[in-house]
Design a protein around this motif. Structure first.
Motif, PDB file in Angstrom:
ATOM      1  N   VAL B 146       5.869  10.586  -6.945  1.00  0.00           N
ATOM      2  CA  VAL B 146       5.785   9.472  -5.988  1.00  0.00           C
ATOM      3  C   VAL B 146       4.433   9.510  -5.290  1.00  0.00           C
ATOM      4  CG1 VAL B 146       6.937  10.662  -4.065  1.00  0.00           C
ATOM      5  CG2 VAL B 146       7.015   8.204  -4.182  1.00  0.00           C
ATOM      6  N   GLY B 147       3.892  10.721  -5.082  1.00  0.00           N
ATOM      7  CA  GLY B 147       2.589  10.856  -4.427  1.00  0.00           C
ATOM      8  C   GLY B 147       1.466  10.231  -5.228  1.00  0.00           C
ATOM      9  N   THR B 148       1.509  10.382  -6.559  1.00  0.00           N
ATOM     10  CA  THR B 148       0.461   9.795  -7.399  1.00  0.00           C
ATOM     11  C   THR B 148       0.464   8.271  -7.287  1.00  0.00           C
ATOM     12  OG1 THR B 148       0.685  11.643  -8.931  1.00  0.00           O
ATOM     13  CG2 THR B 148      -0.426   9.687  -9.761  1.00  0.00           C
ATOM     14  N   LEU B 149       1.656   7.690  -7.322  1.00  0.00           N
ATOM     15  CA  LEU B 149       1.769   6.226  -7.191  1.00  0.00           C
ATOM     16  C   LEU B 149       1.229   5.765  -5.837  1.00  0.00           C
ATOM     17  CD1 LEU B 149       3.082   3.509  -8.309  1.00  0.00           C
ATOM     18  CD2 LEU B 149       4.977   4.078  -6.807  1.00  0.00           C
ATOM     19  N   LEU B 150       1.670   6.450  -4.756  1.00  0.00           N
ATOM     20  CA  LEU B 150       1.286   6.011  -3.418  1.00  0.00           C
ATOM     21  C   LEU B 150      -0.184   6.301  -3.127  1.00  0.00           C
ATOM     22  CD1 LEU B 150       4.491   6.953  -1.423  1.00  0.00           C
ATOM     23  CD2 LEU B 150       3.836   4.753  -2.387  1.00  0.00           C
ATOM     24  N   ALA B 151      -0.719   7.361  -3.742  1.00  0.00           N
ATOM     25  CA  ALA B 151      -2.151   7.640  -3.548  1.00  0.00           C
ATOM     26  C   ALA B 151      -2.984   6.534  -4.183  1.00  0.00           C
ATOM     27  CB  ALA B 151      -2.516   9.000  -4.140  1.00  0.00           C
ATOM     28  N   ALA B 152      -2.514   6.010  -5.327  1.00  0.00           N
ATOM     29  CA  ALA B 152      -3.230   4.904  -5.967  1.00  0.00           C
ATOM     30  C   ALA B 152      -3.222   3.679  -5.062  1.00  0.00           C
ATOM     31  CB  ALA B 152      -2.591   4.565  -7.311  1.00  0.00           C
TER      32      ALA B 152
END
Lengths: 233, 223
Positions: B146-152
């Motif tokens: 979820v962090g990768t998606l939200l970091a994008a």
């Protein structure tokens, strides 16, 4: 340009909401019986539950509107999503506040990490973040797209949060809250259902007005742009 | 097969970049050790209390260090213009997502491998056990996914680095609760079967989050 007439549907909805909320108020104070152990304080419960319900329902609408936006890319889905979040935030805040006000006299503390209250507070934080995300993006198209994605991911965590918080409370049994639940008499159930119906109607009324407001803002922005272009020529 | 090759290429690129600069892993690691010390001082952790607090402090440390690495990972793509290159390349959007997510998981994993023995020593608990390692892996997968998606999302906003924790932490709460409880159960001498409910919740979180992130990532990076 056509001059808009009176918004009859809006007026009727507002009138109905007013009648429904007054009826719910009347039932809460006059019709519902006094709860034996908690006394009159328990009457806040009818508003508390109705607020929480509207909050979660509003976030569900945002979730669906987010899917609609990603699928179609139409501005109206984004308007629906953002309108619903704003109203949902108002109601979930009321749910958290009424919950603490209720907890204080009954359990002796404003906050007891009761699962339903806790997940409402978590939702409040999530959708405050949603609002911050929207304000931090310039381009309207990108704002709508990112908000739709966040609204979807946020809502799918609701059931997971629910299980996590519930289990977390059961393994740390709360001495303050002790035995769960209270016995509801038929009159209490009727009052609760009326209250939920009244608040849902109020939500629909507010949502409609908020959507209209956003559309009017869009129309104004378009007119300004046109006026500036004509001046430029 | 092609899909796996594409994912592998992106992961390899991230590892190569990290081996050159070492900025992500070293920043996360130093931050994590600092956080561990801050928690010990703030909560006055000694003896039995340190043992009881260890799982919570461990996960709080991993969570905060994770936001640091995640936002750096995507900011690097943005600054170098690498993400535009990736978008032009004939690869599937979900391959980009998996590539970035796996890269982030590897970096977080490296940090955790160093952290676990340090924690075991400082808090006098044995965390180097297969059960704890499994819980670490499950929790990190969900958080990193979820962090990768939200970091994008966050790197494309005005607030950038500030935005990621605000977006990510409330959504990570279920994973955090489950991971802390499972770790605590194992540290208290329980078996994996004793904490089965929590690990199942972590698996459910991972599956749901990976599926939703994979489906929506394309909408985040498109321009």
């Amino acid at each position: 340009m056509r001059k808009p007439g009176p918004d009859w549907l809006g007026i009727i909805l507002a009138g109905l909401s007013a009648v429904a909320v007054l009826a719910a108020l009347g039932m809460v104070f006059l019709y519902a019986p006094r709860e034996v152990t908690m006394g009159d304080v328990q009457r806040i419960f009818y508003f508390h539950v109705a607020c929480a319900w509207v909050g979660f329902f509003a976030f569900f609408v945002t979730f669906v509107a987010g899917i609609g936006y990603l699928a179609r890319g139409e501005r109206r889905w984004d308007i629906l999503a953002l309108s619903s979040v704003e109203i949902g935030l108002t109601f979930i805040t009321m749910a958290v506040v009424t919950g603490s006000l209720w907890a204080r006299p009954v359990w002796g503390a404003y906050w007891t990490w009761e699962p339903r209250l806790t997940i409402s507070a978590v939702q409040l934080l999530i959708y405050v973040a949603y609002g911050m995300l929207r304000t931090a993006i310039e381009s309207p198209e990108r704002k709508a797209r990112f908000a739709a994605v966040y609204g979807i991911v946020a809502f799918v965590t609701v059931p997971l949060s629910w299980f996590a918080i519930r289990w977390w409370r059961t393994i740390h049994p709360d001495i303050l809250t002790g035995g769960e639940g209270m016995a509801m008499t038929p009159r209490m159930v009727q009052t609760l259902l009326t209250s939920i119906a009244a608040f849902t109607l109020l939500y629909v009324t507010l949502l409609r007005q908020r959507v209209r407001l956003e559309r009017a803002a869009d129309a104004l922005a378009r007119l300004r742009l046109r006026a500036e272009n004509e001046k430029g020529i | 097969m092609n899909f796996i090759r594409q994912v592998y290429a992106i992961v390899a690129k991230d590892i190569a970049a990290e081996l050159h600069t070492r900025e992500m892993v070293s920043a996360m690691l130093v931050f994590a050790v600092l956080a561990m010390f801050i928690f010990s001082f703030a909560l006055d952790l000694r003896g039995a209390m340190a043992r009881a607090a260890a799982p919570g402090v461990l996960w709080a440390t991993v969570t905060f260090a994770g936001t640091l690495g995640l936002s750096r990972s995507l900011a690097r793509e943005q600054q170098s213009g690498c993400i535009d290159g990736l978008m032009l390349a004939p690869v599937d959007r979900s391959a980009i997502y998996f590539g970035k997510a796996i890269g982030n998981l590897i970096f977080m994993g490296v940090v955790e491998i160093v952290l676990l023995p340090l924690f075991s020593a400082l808090f006098n608990v044995s965390l180097l056990r297969p059960g704890v390692l499994l819980v670490m892996a499950l929790g990190t997968v969900g958080y990193g996914a979820v962090g990768t998606l939200l970091a994008a999302i966050a790197v494309n906003t005005r607030a950038r680095e500030v935005m990621l924790p605000v977006l990510l932490l409330p959504l990570a709460i279920p994973a955090l609760i489950a991971a802390v409880q499972a770790t605590a159960g194992l540290v208290d001498g329980g078996t994996l079967a004793d904490v089965g409910g929590w690990t199942q919740l972590l698996v459910a979180y991972d599956l749901v989050i990976v599926a939703v992130s994979m489906l929506t990532f394309g909408y985040v990076v498109e321009e």
